[in-house]
Write an enzyme that holds these catalytic residues in place. Sequence first.
Site, mmCIF file in Angstrom:
data_model
loop_
_atom_site.group_PDB
_atom_site.id
_atom_site.type_symbol
_atom_site.label_atom_id
_atom_site.label_comp_id
_atom_site.label_asym_id
_atom_site.label_seq_id
_atom_site.Cartn_x
_atom_site.Cartn_y
_atom_site.Cartn_z
ATOM 1 N N ASP A 216 0.742 -1.386 0.013
ATOM 2 C CA ASP A 216 -0.118 0.166 -0.052
ATOM 3 C C ASP A 216 0.710 1.192 0.085
ATOM 4 O O ASP A 216 1.953 1.225 0.292
ATOM 5 C CB ASP A 216 -0.999 -0.070 1.014
ATOM 6 C CG ASP A 216 -0.155 -0.371 2.369
ATOM 7 O OD1 ASP A 216 0.942 -0.514 2.553
ATOM 8 O OD2 ASP A 216 -0.991 -0.621 3.405
ATOM 9 N N ASN B 108 -7.779 -2.458 14.105
ATOM 10 C CA ASN B 108 -9.239 -2.711 13.573
ATOM 11 C C ASN B 108 -9.364 -3.944 12.674
ATOM 12 O O ASN B 108 -10.394 -4.049 11.961
ATOM 13 C CB ASN B 108 -9.699 -1.598 13.195
ATOM 14 C CG ASN B 108 -9.102 -1.076 11.783
ATOM 15 O OD1 ASN B 108 -8.202 -1.576 11.263
ATOM 16 N ND2 ASN B 108 -9.220 0.115 11.254
ATOM 17 N N HIS C 11 -7.531 -4.172 10.068
ATOM 18 C CA HIS C 11 -7.154 -4.108 8.623
ATOM 19 C C HIS C 11 -5.740 -4.605 7.975
ATOM 20 O O HIS C 11 -4.934 -4.874 8.841
ATOM 21 C CB HIS C 11 -7.083 -2.488 8.323
ATOM 22 C CG HIS C 11 -6.055 -1.688 8.534
ATOM 23 N ND1 HIS C 11 -5.861 -0.641 9.375
ATOM 24 C CD2 HIS C 11 -4.655 -1.841 8.519
ATOM 25 C CE1 HIS C 11 -4.767 -0.293 9.897
ATOM 26 N NE2 HIS C 11 -3.849 -0.903 9.224
ATOM 27 N N GLU D 233 -9.763 -1.583 4.934
ATOM 28 C CA GLU D 233 -10.615 -1.174 6.066
ATOM 29 C C GLU D 233 -11.815 -2.099 6.300
ATOM 30 O O GLU D 233 -12.437 -2.385 5.460
ATOM 31 C CB GLU D 233 -10.789 0.243 6.319
ATOM 32 C CG GLU D 233 -9.620 1.066 6.184
ATOM 33 C CD GLU D 233 -8.930 1.529 7.566
ATOM 34 O OE1 GLU D 233 -8.959 0.493 8.232
ATOM 35 O OE2 GLU D 233 -8.229 2.521 7.752
HETATM 36 C C1 GLP Z 1 -0.664 0.354 8.642
HETATM 37 C C2 GLP Z 1 -0.252 -0.526 7.370
HETATM 38 C C3 GLP Z 1 -0.372 -1.764 7.691
HETATM 39 C C4 GLP Z 1 0.275 -2.430 8.765
HETATM 40 C C5 GLP Z 1 -0.637 -2.030 10.054
HETATM 41 C C6 GLP Z 1 0.076 -2.235 11.153
HETATM 42 O O1 GLP Z 1 -1.673 1.135 8.751
HETATM 43 N N1 GLP Z 1 -0.953 0.169 6.092
HETATM 44 O O2 GLP Z 1 0.162 -2.616 6.494
HETATM 45 O O3 GLP Z 1 0.097 -3.711 8.913
HETATM 46 O O4 GLP Z 1 -1.027 -0.427 9.702
HETATM 47 O O5 GLP Z 1 0.953 -1.385 11.635
HETATM 48 P P1 GLP Z 1 1.936 -1.611 12.865
HETATM 49 O O6 GLP Z 1 2.749 -2.685 12.307
HETATM 50 O O7 GLP Z 1 2.852 -0.443 12.910
HETATM 51 O O8 GLP Z 1 1.063 -1.724 14.098
#
Ligand code: GLP
Length: 243
Positions: free
Chosen positions: A67, A136, A138, A143
């Site tokens: 992404d 959440n 995702h 989302e």
């Molecule tokens: C972000 C990314 C995801 C990631 C998630 C968790 O928003 N778009 O690909 O897996 O949030 O992030 P973190 O590893 O910092 O908890």
Amino acid sequence: MKCEVFSTEAALAAALGRRIIDMIGRQPDVVLGLPTGRTPLALYQELIRLTHEERVDWSGVRTFNLDEFVGLGRGDRGGYRTFMENRLFEHVNLVERNIEFLDGRAADLDRECERYERAVVASGGVDLMLLGIGVNGHIGFNEPAGSLVARTHRVMLDEPTRAANTMWFDGDLERVPREALTMGMGTILQSRSIVLIATGDAKSEAVTALLRGGVTTRFPASFLQLHPRVRVLLDVLLADQVP
Ligand code: GLP
């Protein structure tokens, strides 16, 4: 889904790093799907360490990131491309043309999403998709919603997701973009194998829903239950809180 628990985040990164490096050794043109976020940081450090120690050749490896924020691209602070350049790409001998990334600055974002879908197909498909998980549920930027878009698409970000991303924007929520481009759950599920990493107790509810809940668009990660080859890697701190 197979679940593996490691004593620490470092132990998890060491084990997964070893597997990925071995995979590159066996299959030099392996196609990897890569996430950003806090979770894979230790893994990327471990991959760089092993690469230097064992002179691992990444010149045939191809990567697809999950992404990117709308409005951000190469060289932009806070952008996921910049995150990946700093955390992995600059430290291994990946070849520029083998790095696939969504460009959040593309003039036509719908066409950019279509281009990405075609690139995934042209690569022969992702061999190993690495994932984190949002609190959440995702995945990438898919989302929770009443329905999900299967393929790569443009998405409005939930406020908690924007808040969780302030760390890449000097803590300033105003600077976190409101939209992003993301691979869809359908694209992600076409990967031959998937490894989801989650560490730390903040993810306990999300991982409980992932492992114990039903399949629902209100929790996109639950769709991973439909894939035959998913491993969920946890540290013990988190695993201890999953009933
Ligand atoms: C972000 C990314 C995801 C990631 C998630 C968790 O928003 N778009 O690909 O897996 O949030 O992030 P973190 O590893 O910092 O908890």
